[in-house]
Design a protein around this motif. Structure first.
Motif, PDB file in Angstrom:
ATOM      1  N   SER A 232      -9.765   8.367   6.239  1.00 37.23           N
ATOM      2  CA  SER A 232      -9.974   8.619   7.860  1.00 37.23           C
ATOM      3  C   SER A 232     -10.532   9.798   8.038  1.00 37.23           C
ATOM      4  CB  SER A 232      -8.802   8.338   8.555  1.00 37.23           C
ATOM      5  OG  SER A 232      -7.845   9.588   8.393  1.00 37.23           O
ATOM      6  N   ASP A 233     -11.043   9.981   9.169  1.00 34.55           N
ATOM      7  CA  ASP A 233     -12.019  11.448   9.808  1.00 34.55           C
ATOM      8  C   ASP A 233     -11.398  12.414   9.275  1.00 34.55           C
ATOM      9  OD1 ASP A 233     -14.114   9.845  10.689  1.00 34.55           O
ATOM     10  OD2 ASP A 233     -13.267   9.464  12.693  1.00 34.55           O
ATOM     11  N   GLU A 234      -9.945  12.280   9.776  1.00 29.65           N
ATOM     12  CA  GLU A 234      -9.523  13.686   9.223  1.00 29.65           C
ATOM     13  C   GLU A 234      -9.612  14.540   7.891  1.00 29.65           C
ATOM     14  OE1 GLU A 234      -6.030  11.294   9.716  1.00 29.65           O
ATOM     15  OE2 GLU A 234      -7.651  11.791  11.098  1.00 29.65           O
ATOM     16  N   LYS A 235      -9.159  13.195   7.554  1.00 26.98           N
ATOM     17  CA  LYS A 235      -9.666  13.958   5.751  1.00 26.98           C
ATOM     18  C   LYS A 235     -10.672  14.903   4.907  1.00 26.98           C
ATOM     19  CE  LYS A 235      -5.183  11.778   5.265  1.00 26.98           C
ATOM     20  NZ  LYS A 235      -4.465  12.777   5.111  1.00 26.98           N
ATOM     21  N   GLN A 236     -11.562  14.558   5.959  1.00 22.85           N
ATOM     22  CA  GLN A 236     -13.060  15.000   5.526  1.00 22.85           C
ATOM     23  C   GLN A 236     -13.227  14.315   3.799  1.00 22.85           C
ATOM     24  OE1 GLN A 236     -14.176  18.593   6.385  1.00 22.85           O
ATOM     25  NE2 GLN A 236     -13.878  18.213   9.091  1.00 22.85           N
ATOM     26  N   ILE A 241     -17.529  13.973  -1.848  1.00 25.26           N
ATOM     27  CA  ILE A 241     -17.935  13.089  -2.200  1.00 25.26           C
ATOM     28  C   ILE A 241     -19.990  14.139  -2.332  1.00 25.26           C
ATOM     29  CG2 ILE A 241     -20.080  11.372  -2.138  1.00 25.26           C
ATOM     30  CD1 ILE A 241     -17.565   9.946  -0.921  1.00 25.26           C
ATOM     31  N   ARG A 242     -19.769  14.700  -1.225  1.00 29.77           N
ATOM     32  CA  ARG A 242     -20.976  15.657  -1.618  1.00 29.77           C
ATOM     33  C   ARG A 242     -20.953  16.429  -2.489  1.00 29.77           C
ATOM     34  NH1 ARG A 242     -24.479  14.449   2.762  1.00 29.77           N
ATOM     35  NH2 ARG A 242     -23.854  12.468   4.348  1.00 29.77           N
ATOM     36  N   ALA A 243     -19.652  17.017  -2.555  1.00 25.35           N
ATOM     37  CA  ALA A 243     -19.308  17.802  -3.666  1.00 25.35           C
ATOM     38  C   ALA A 243     -19.416  17.840  -4.460  1.00 25.35           C
ATOM     39  CB  ALA A 243     -18.000  18.558  -2.635  1.00 25.35           C
ATOM     40  N   VAL A 244     -19.021  16.797  -4.769  1.00 25.79           N
ATOM     41  CA  VAL A 244     -19.314  16.052  -6.396  1.00 25.79           C
ATOM     42  C   VAL A 244     -20.489  15.978  -6.628  1.00 25.79           C
ATOM     43  CG1 VAL A 244     -18.814  13.821  -7.898  1.00 25.79           C
ATOM     44  CG2 VAL A 244     -17.188  14.683  -6.272  1.00 25.79           C
ATOM     45  N   ALA A 245     -21.458  15.272  -5.862  1.00 16.75           N
ATOM     46  CA  ALA A 245     -23.427  14.750  -5.947  1.00 16.75           C
ATOM     47  C   ALA A 245     -23.582  16.497  -6.344  1.00 16.75           C
ATOM     48  CB  ALA A 245     -23.780  14.920  -4.631  1.00 16.75           C
ATOM     49  N   ILE A 246     -23.152  17.504  -5.446  1.00 18.03           N
ATOM     50  CA  ILE A 246     -24.376  18.997  -6.320  1.00 18.03           C
ATOM     51  C   ILE A 246     -23.176  19.552  -7.534  1.00 18.03           C
ATOM     52  CG2 ILE A 246     -24.798  19.277  -4.086  1.00 18.03           C
ATOM     53  CD1 ILE A 246     -23.082  21.557  -3.182  1.00 18.03           C
ATOM     54  N   LEU A 247     -22.245  19.195  -8.097  1.00 13.83           N
ATOM     55  CA  LEU A 247     -21.725  19.216  -8.762  1.00 13.83           C
ATOM     56  C   LEU A 247     -22.636  19.676 -10.268  1.00 13.83           C
ATOM     57  CD1 LEU A 247     -18.184  18.217  -9.068  1.00 13.83           C
ATOM     58  CD2 LEU A 247     -18.721  20.564  -8.503  1.00 13.83           C
ATOM     59  N   GLY A 260      -7.271   2.933   0.571  1.00 15.64           N
ATOM     60  CA  GLY A 260      -7.830   2.290   1.753  1.00 15.64           C
ATOM     61  C   GLY A 260      -7.980   2.886   3.473  1.00 15.64           C
ATOM     62  N   GLY A 261      -9.180   2.204   3.801  1.00 12.48           N
ATOM     63  CA  GLY A 261      -9.091   3.116   5.187  1.00 12.48           C
ATOM     64  C   GLY A 261      -9.910   2.383   6.352  1.00 12.48           C
ATOM     65  N   GLU A 262     -10.325   2.810   7.328  1.00 12.41           N
ATOM     66  CA  GLU A 262     -11.368   2.392   8.392  1.00 12.41           C
ATOM     67  C   GLU A 262     -13.117   2.534   7.023  1.00 12.41           C
ATOM     68  OE1 GLU A 262      -9.643   5.690  10.485  1.00 12.41           O
ATOM     69  OE2 GLU A 262      -8.844   3.997   9.105  1.00 12.41           O
ATOM     70  N   GLY A 265     -16.414   1.615   3.442  1.00 15.21           N
ATOM     71  CA  GLY A 265     -17.679   1.359   3.733  1.00 15.21           C
ATOM     72  C   GLY A 265     -18.732   2.183   3.736  1.00 15.21           C
ATOM     73  N   LYS A 266     -18.500   3.316   5.073  1.00 12.59           N
ATOM     74  CA  LYS A 266     -19.243   4.467   5.228  1.00 12.59           C
ATOM     75  C   LYS A 266     -19.095   5.360   3.849  1.00 12.59           C
ATOM     76  CE  LYS A 266     -18.984   4.533  10.078  1.00 12.59           C
ATOM     77  NZ  LYS A 266     -18.542   5.385  11.200  1.00 12.59           N
ATOM     78  N   LEU A 267     -18.135   4.906   3.234  1.00 14.19           N
ATOM     79  CA  LEU A 267     -17.901   5.990   1.673  1.00 14.19           C
ATOM     80  C   LEU A 267     -18.602   5.910   0.854  1.00 14.19           C
ATOM     81  CD1 LEU A 267     -14.652   7.695   2.412  1.00 14.19           C
ATOM     82  CD2 LEU A 267     -16.355   8.833   2.851  1.00 14.19           C
ATOM     83  N   ARG A 268     -18.525   3.874   0.446  1.00 15.24           N
ATOM     84  CA  ARG A 268     -19.345   3.378  -0.590  1.00 15.24           C
ATOM     85  C   ARG A 268     -20.595   3.724  -0.503  1.00 15.24           C
ATOM     86  NH1 ARG A 268     -16.423   0.535  -3.772  1.00 15.24           N
ATOM     87  NH2 ARG A 268     -14.173  -0.325  -3.515  1.00 15.24           N
ATOM     88  N   ALA A 269     -21.505   3.668   1.197  1.00 13.86           N
ATOM     89  CA  ALA A 269     -22.749   3.551   0.884  1.00 13.86           C
ATOM     90  C   ALA A 269     -22.664   5.284   0.954  1.00 13.86           C
ATOM     91  CB  ALA A 269     -22.930   2.802   2.728  1.00 13.86           C
ATOM     92  N   LEU A 270     -22.540   6.730   1.289  1.00 12.72           N
ATOM     93  CA  LEU A 270     -22.259   7.243   0.740  1.00 12.72           C
ATOM     94  C   LEU A 270     -23.276   7.516  -0.363  1.00 12.72           C
ATOM     95  CD1 LEU A 270     -22.901  10.656   2.088  1.00 12.72           C
ATOM     96  CD2 LEU A 270     -20.602  11.089   1.754  1.00 12.72           C
TER      97      LEU A 270
END
Length: 414
Positions: A232-236, A241-247, A260-262, A265-270
């Motif tokens: 969910s949103d507040e979990k950020q 994911i963005r931090a892992v991308a720049i390791l 799981g949660g709402e 899908g958006k996190l997979r796409a990110l």
């Protein structure tokens, strides 16, 4: 009966009939629902007659029934509910029927004590009708109006501040009826006191059965970062994911997002858009055994959330012997002692999160072992039996020390 139960100061005392009011409960998976299930199971194991009032999530099973949670039978009173508009899972009972339903259940159950877990609908009804009947009331707050309003799309942005104020005012009215009010941590208690007229809030950890987790101190074969929680949103989690991308690619770090949660899908796409889909795994909802297996595989646990009133998932990671990198927000510093069992990063700062993950993943073996042992030491202070002892004292109308646990004291001073 386990040795931990036999050591309870309440052993030999008359059993109680306890009614727990829950605006969220199984099959929904979130911190409050997990706490309620473990609390109910622990009380049932001690021989108490435990009842839970909660919404029906399908409206196919309504009324009184026996359910098994955490291996123990409890009596459920499932009420007809509607889904909160704009929220993917939150259900609420009919506000205009809550007092009638509460009165009916209280007259049927005749509890010795009501322990309500929020004020939203069920808690309000239970406190109003319970007060009329002279039933002892204990309240625990897991609620932040700010989080709920993130999903309240029908409320215009210019009215959000007033809506948040109204939410806290409603919370205050219900909790003011209680003999005892608790929150999971000292910081959460201060937050509730700052936003309401409620005072003398006691910090009582949600508790965890640390013996149920294998504190694995052995070196891990890969650099696996694990997150556990609702998506969910507040979990950020997008920041993670963005931090892992720049390791540094030399770390060959991977990320496993358990839950799981709402936002799934958006996190997979990110992950795809950042080109790291081969290094990011989203498991969806898993059972308890799969959850523990994921924690066993991990090298470090990451919790980027900015709205944790305690974070049971972080405690589960610590009980598994993991160092933790967490946002320096709300109650997380209560569990993560910077430089001792992990590191805190500036909330929302992707670069700082990546830097702190790198610090853990590059620690010398002897220093990493110290972090793991410290996680186990800190979480030991949150044994579920201590939590049960404290609540049982409140239920019986006995004195409870207002002093926090040692880790809460440390948090307050930090």
């Amino acid at each position: 009966m386990t040795s931990a139960v036999r050591r309870s100061p309440h052993e030999g005392k008359p059993r109680l009939r306890i009614l727990i009011g829950a605006d969220t409960f199984w099959p929904q998976i979130n911190g409050a629902a997990t706490f309620i299930a473990r609390l109910a199971a622990g009380l049932a194991e001690r021989g108490h007659d435990v009842h839970i009032v909660a919404p029906s999530y399908s409206n196919k099973k309504l009324g009184t029934m026996v359910e098994v949670h955490e291996g123990h039978k409890v009596t459920l009173h499932r009420l007809y509910s509607w889904r909160w508009l704009g929220h993917p899972w939150l259900r609420f009972m009919m506000p205009w029927r809550v007092k009638q339903n509460s009165a009916r259940i209280l007259d049927q159950v005749k509890p010795d004590v009501i322990h309500f877990q929020s004020h939203i609908i069920i808690g309000r009804g239970m406190t109003i009708e319970g007060e009329k009947r002279g039933i002892r009331l204990v309240g625990t707050n897991h609620f932040m109006p700010e989080n709920l309003l993130d999903h309240a799309y029908i409320i215009p942005k210019f009215l959000r501040r007033k809506a948040i104020q109204a939410g806290w005012a409603a919370a205050g009215r219900s909790f003011m009826r209680a003999a005892w009010v608790t929150t999971p941590t000292r910081r959460a208690a201060e937050y509730l006191e700052a936003n309401t007229l409620v005072r003398n809030v006691v910090a009582v950890s949600c508790g965890i059965n640390a013996d149920g987790y294998n504190g694995n101190l052995e070196p891990k074969p890969e650099n696996l970062i694990v997150f556990l929680g609702r998506l969910s949103d507040e979990k950020q989690i997008d920041k993670l994911i963005r931090a892992v991308a720049i390791l540094d690619q030399a770390l060959d770090a991977k990320l496993e997002i358990v839950g799981g949660g709402e936002l799934e899908g958006k996190l997979r796409a990110l992950a795809v858009s950042l080109g790291i889909e081969d290094r990011v795994t989203l498991t969806g909802f898993v059972d308890q055994e799969q959850l523990r297996e994921a924690l066993q595989r991990g090298s470090v646990f990451a919790m980027p959330s900015i709205a944790e009133l305690q974070s049971i998932s972080t405690m589960e990671a610590m009980a598994s012997g993991l160092p933790v990198v967490a946002a320096d927000a709300m109650a997380l510093p209560h569990l993560v002692h910077d430089g001792e069992n992990g590191f805190l990063f500036e909330p929302g700062n992707v670069d700082d999160l990546a830097a702190k993950l790198t610090q853990v993943l590059t620690l010398p073996a002897d220093e990493l072992l110290k972090f793991k042992k410290e996680s186990l030491a800190i979480v030991a202070d949150h044994d579920i039996q201590r939590t049960l002892d404290t609540f049982e004292s409140m239920y019986r109308g006995e004195e409870v020390a207002a002093a926090s646990s040692s880790s809460n004291k440390k948090e307050s001073a930090s």
